[in-house]
Write an enzyme that holds these catalytic residues in place. Structure first.
Site, PDB file in Angstrom:
ATOM      1  N   GLU A 156       0.835  -1.195   0.000  1.00 62.84           N
ATOM      2  CA  GLU A 156       0.000   0.000   0.000  1.00 62.84           C
ATOM      3  C   GLU A 156       0.879   1.258   0.000  1.00 62.84           C
ATOM      4  O   GLU A 156       0.612   2.226  -0.691  1.00 62.84           O
ATOM      5  CB  GLU A 156      -0.913  -0.010   1.237  1.00 62.84           C
ATOM      6  CG  GLU A 156      -1.798   1.205   1.382  1.00 62.84           C
ATOM      7  CD  GLU A 156      -1.854   1.710   2.817  1.00 62.84           C
ATOM      8  OE1 GLU A 156      -2.138   0.921   3.724  1.00 62.84           O
ATOM      9  OE2 GLU A 156      -1.599   2.901   3.021  1.00 62.84           O
TER      10      GLU A 156
ATOM     11  N   GLU B 178      10.383   1.363   2.024  1.00 64.26           N
ATOM     12  CA  GLU B 178       9.049   1.300   2.626  1.00 64.26           C
ATOM     13  C   GLU B 178       8.878   0.086   3.531  1.00 64.26           C
ATOM     14  O   GLU B 178       8.100   0.135   4.480  1.00 64.26           O
ATOM     15  CB  GLU B 178       7.972   1.286   1.538  1.00 64.26           C
ATOM     16  CG  GLU B 178       7.969   2.522   0.650  1.00 64.26           C
ATOM     17  CD  GLU B 178       7.663   3.807   1.403  1.00 64.26           C
ATOM     18  OE1 GLU B 178       6.892   3.759   2.394  1.00 64.26           O
ATOM     19  OE2 GLU B 178       8.217   4.862   1.028  1.00 64.26           O
TER      20      GLU B 178
END
Ligand SMILES: [Zn+2]
Length: 882
Positions: free
Chosen positions: A179, A254
């Protein structure tokens, strides 16, 4: 906000709001902005200590603001009059929605854009949904099998969303890392953060992404057509062609990576999601909800953490990450949503441009059902406690999975009513029993929650003495048994009906786009291959349920038995403090890193250092201007040249009060704020004002008990709340405006009832319920202590703002660290010097009650405004003249 750092539970709690009064409005519109702009002081006023769920249930528009903060700050004008204008501006937005709801209710023939076949899509089914005056078209993409819901209505706030089912079989946090990562550049937008760039020139009204335990959701909204198309394009490119699946550096940034700057330095784990989840796992509240989910669903995907467990995130490989994207981010596993007044055929064209590259494929992503267990269970887990006061306490709750099968609309509706009756307000019997038990500091658990495949019911307390775990379980079960036998009073049922019906019909989602609220509701069924339109069509079920209630049938007793008392899939979860757990977890992480270090030769060490440097260099290198040119921007011609003007009529009333009215279409709802100047309150009493505000709706008046008062609010209004509002004046940081605001809404014929309630609260509250006050102090304290962990940044910001002006200082006194210190002292004062505390509460009231300087702000259509005028005059006349 572009990249939600939202983890599953936060999403759950946000969505729980609407799930509760079954998916009712998230936020009160103008209120949201006011609250957002004022930050912590407001929070201290109404919110402290209550769970989001309980807030919504309190019926009033007392809800969240954090995520809306930046938006609001940019709208907020510091002067009061401009602030009030802004209030109207927000109402104007809701007016649009209301208008389309009301006006077009007659035209039910399918509109011209409802084509049967175009751009690779075929129409599967279409339906007019009267509850939202919308034509809903369900399409299938022929080549890939992708599904689309295309909603046609007059809402200018256009919404788009794509949802993938992303169940997990581990806690590596892959959906969460994805995401984040898909937003880090894509085929058509090969830059570091397209959304950040896009935001610079976007007029979006919503842009975010959510990771759920079983799905990932990418929604956007905008009132500007070109802007909307730009956002949709960037999102589609991001999810189907993200750079992160070919570029391990994005995954490292991330997700996780080893970090080492020099050979001398100790090696460490870094990564955005890794760090974020470490924060989440250090919050006992989060750990508690995590344990509840795990305990309730021991056999299906929900036992894992889709957000990622920091202990196992570093076991995730780049290949596993790539595989996950390839498997689930495919059109055959996607559900698309469009909503609003944009061209419905263009929607199909935009999607087909992306989908037609793919071939249909079978994607196995269905969520398995958790079979209900035949015996109740107990689960004990631990959280890392510090040595603060309160760190010796446990979190304890009783939890159920209600069913294996999907519920019918009517059963779901009945359960929502039951939930509201038991827990909806502080006067509701189950909540009251927990509060009055003295077993804990604050109610835990959101009651009914149907975000996941199977609905759950969850209730308990935090701040419980670990010796009292069994007592709490016994209390919950005994109270349920009693309620199954005695039922609920007629006045309580009437209040529940009015509250729930009001919020359904008002459909006021505040600054949260209506289209998105509908999408999340539909997806809650769609994602499990159930009919996505069912959750949107509640009118018939409501009518028949009300008839059943009116017939005197025992509706609630059998429900309590079937779904709770006789349902053995019950787990009591006790989360106990462990003061050594934090150190142990840290030592384990260190040991893993040391082992890694020991296994590395000199060249491996050099490789980690080189990789660390390479990542940092990339992060620090700006995108080239020619690369940035790929980002679509709006042209002047795309933006309307006129602004929406909100009518504002200012009337000076006799006695020095002022009336602001905004004549807008509100479907006969009166929105009212009565603001009392707080500047007369002595400085040393300011930290007590938030609890004074809460006391007004939480204690008996001279003529009614607390329960009667709460029921009257439920029967006569759409919600009522009291909170504080502070702001600096533009250019004059030393001259703050500060108000205690009583805010409420009611139908036109109840305008007099609303003002009478405001008068009774302000003038006749007895402010003498020591036990109730003590509960509120404990709740506030528990809430503040928990939020320091998750919202430390905002405490720091509040502290800083306190140095820069009086308004900031006041906010800090009523919501910052100073406030926590005050509350800790107050908890002791309530024990030893209650009479003095009560005298302080009365002094605050005396300082507030004054007609000169009072301000009334009304938003409604002309007839409703007229109807409100006499009651407003009556209320003001009751205030002391000086
Ligand atoms: Zn995140």
């Amino acid at each position: 906000l572009v990249r939600s750092r939202q983890r599953p539970k936060e999403v759950l709690s946000i969505l729980a709001l609407r799930a509760l009064v079954f998916r009712s409005p998230l936020l009160g519109s103008a209120m949201t902005v006011l609250r957002a702009a004022t930050g912590t002081n407001v929070r201290a006023g109404v919110q402290q200590g209550a769970t989001p769920a309980s807030l919504l249930r309190a019926g009033a528009p007392q809800r969240g603001f954090t995520s809306m903060r930046s938006t609001a700050a940019s709208v907020m004008r510091p002067t009061l009059t401009a602030g009030m204008r802004m209030l109207g501006a927000v109402s104007a937005r809701s007016r649009m929605g209301l208008r389309c709801f009301a006006v077009a209710a007659t035209q039910v023939a399918p509109p011209a854009g409802a084509v049967k076949e175009a751009h690779g899509f075929v129409l599967d089914r279409q339906q007019y949904v009267k509850e939202y005056d919308s034509h809903v078209l369900l399409y299938k993409h022929k080549k890939t099998g992708a599904e689309l819901i295309s909603v046609l209505n007059g809402d200018e706030n256009k919404t788009f969303g794509v949802v993938f089912r992303t169940p997990v079989d581990n806690s590596y946090g892959i959906p969460h890392i994805l995401e984040h990562s898909v937003l880090c550049g894509s085929r058509k937008y090969p830059i570091k953060e397209p959304f950040v760039e896009l935001m610079k020139g976007s007029l979006n009204t919503f842009l975010n992404a959510f990771t759920y335990p079983d799905r990932t959701c990418y929604p956007v909204a905008s009132t500007n057509k070109q802007d909307f198309y730009n956002l949709v394009d960037v999102y589609l490119d991001a999810v189907f062609h993200p750079r992160c699946v070919s570029d391990p550096k994005v995954f490292e940034q991330e997700g996780w990576h080893y970090e080492m700057d020099t050979p001398e330095e100790p090696i460490s784990f870094k990564g955005v999601v890794f760090n974020e989840m470490k924060g989440v796992y250090s919050s006992p509240d989060s750990v508690y909800y995590r344990e509840v989910q795990r305990a309730l669903f021991p056999d299906n995907t929900y036992r894992h953490d889709s957000g990622g467990d920091p202990k196992v995130i570093p076991h995730l490989t780049f290949e596993q990450f790539q595989d996950f994207h390839a498997r689930y981010y495919h059109p055959s596993n996607a559900r698309f949503w469009f909503h609003g007044d944009d061209d419905p055929v263009e929607r199909l064209r935009l999607l087909d441009a992306y989908l037609s590259e793919f071939e249909a494929r079978k994607v196995d992503s269905a969520v398995a059902t958790q079979a209900l267990k035949p015996e109740p269970r107990k689960v004990v887990a631990h959280y890392a406690a510090g040595d603060e006061e309160g760190d010796s306490k446990a979190y304890v709750g009783v939890n159920w999975v209600l069913t294996e099968e999907a519920l019918s609309v009517e059963t779901e509706l009945a359960l929502s009513f039951l939930d509201y009756l038991m827990l909806g307000t502080n006067a509701s019997p189950l909540r009251k029993a927990l509060n009055d038990s003295g077993l804990g500091a604050a109610v835990l658990g959101g009651g009914m929650d149907d975000e996941l495949k199977q609905p759950i019911f969850s209730v308990g307390l935090k701040g419980v003495d670990p010796a009292n775990v069994d007592k709490l379980e016994a209390l919950v079960l005994a109270k349920l048994g009693e309620l199954a036998k005695t039922g609920f009073s007629a006045t309580a049922v009437e209040a529940a009906i009015n509250t729930i019906e009001f919020s359904l019909r008002e459909n006021n989602t505040g600054s949260f786009p209506r289209g998105l609220s509908l999408m999340l509701r539909a997806v809650g069924a769609w994602i499990y291959d159930r009919d996505p339109l069912t959750p949107l069509q509640w009118e018939d079920a409501l009518t028949s349920f009300k008839a059943k209630l009116a017939s005197g049938q025992d509706v609630f007793g059998p429900l309590i038995h079937k779904y709770l008392l006789d349902n053995k899939h019950r787990v009591t979860v006790a989360l106990l403090p462990d003061s050594e757990l934090g150190a142990r977890t840290e030592a384990e992480e260190r040991a893993a890193l040391d082992a890694k270090m020991a296994a590395m030769g000199p060249s491996d060490v050099q490789a980690v250092i080189a990789s660390t440097h390479e990542l940092k260099e990339r992060q620090e290198t700006p995108d080239a201007p020619e690369a940035l040119a790929c980002v679509p921007t709006l042209r002047l011609a795309d933006i309307p040249r006129t602004i929406t003007k909100v009518p504002t009529d200012v009337t000076s009333l006799s006695g020095g009060a002022k009336l602001l009215s905004h004549d807008l279409f509100t479907n006969n709802v009166l929105y009212a704020e009565v603001a009392l100047d707080m500047r007369g309150v002595p400085a040393h009493l300011l930290p007590l004002v938030p609890l004074f505000c809460r006391s007004l709706t939480n204690m008996a008046t001279e003529t009614e008990s607390f329960v009667e008062l709460t029921e009257r609010i439920g029967r006569k209004t759409g919600g009522l709340s009291v909170y504080t509002f502070t702001s600096p004046l533009r250019g004059k940081p030393e001259e703050p405006v500060a108000y205690v605001m009583v805010r409420g809404k009611a139908m036109r014929d109840k305008a007099g009832d609303l003002m009478a309630l405001v008068r009774d609260l302000l003038l006749t509250s007895k402010l003498d319920d020591r036990a109730r006050f003590k509960q509120m102090v404990d709740e506030t304290k528990a809430g503040l202590e928990a939020s320091i962990v998750s919202r430390g940044h905002s405490f720091a910001a509040t502290r800083l703002a306190a140095q820069r002006g009086r308004a900031g200082w006041i906010s800090e006194q009523m919501g910052g660290l100073s406030y926590l210190e005050y509350i800790r002292g107050l908890a002791k004062r309530v024990e030893g010097e209650w009479d003095a505390v009560r005298a302080d509460l009365l002094a605050i009231r005396a300082a507030l009650l004054s007609r000169p300087g009072a301000l009334v702000n009304l938003t409604a259509d002309g007839a409703t405004l007229s109807a409100a005028r006499a009651p407003v005059d009556e209320l003001l006349a009751a205030l002391p003249a000086a």
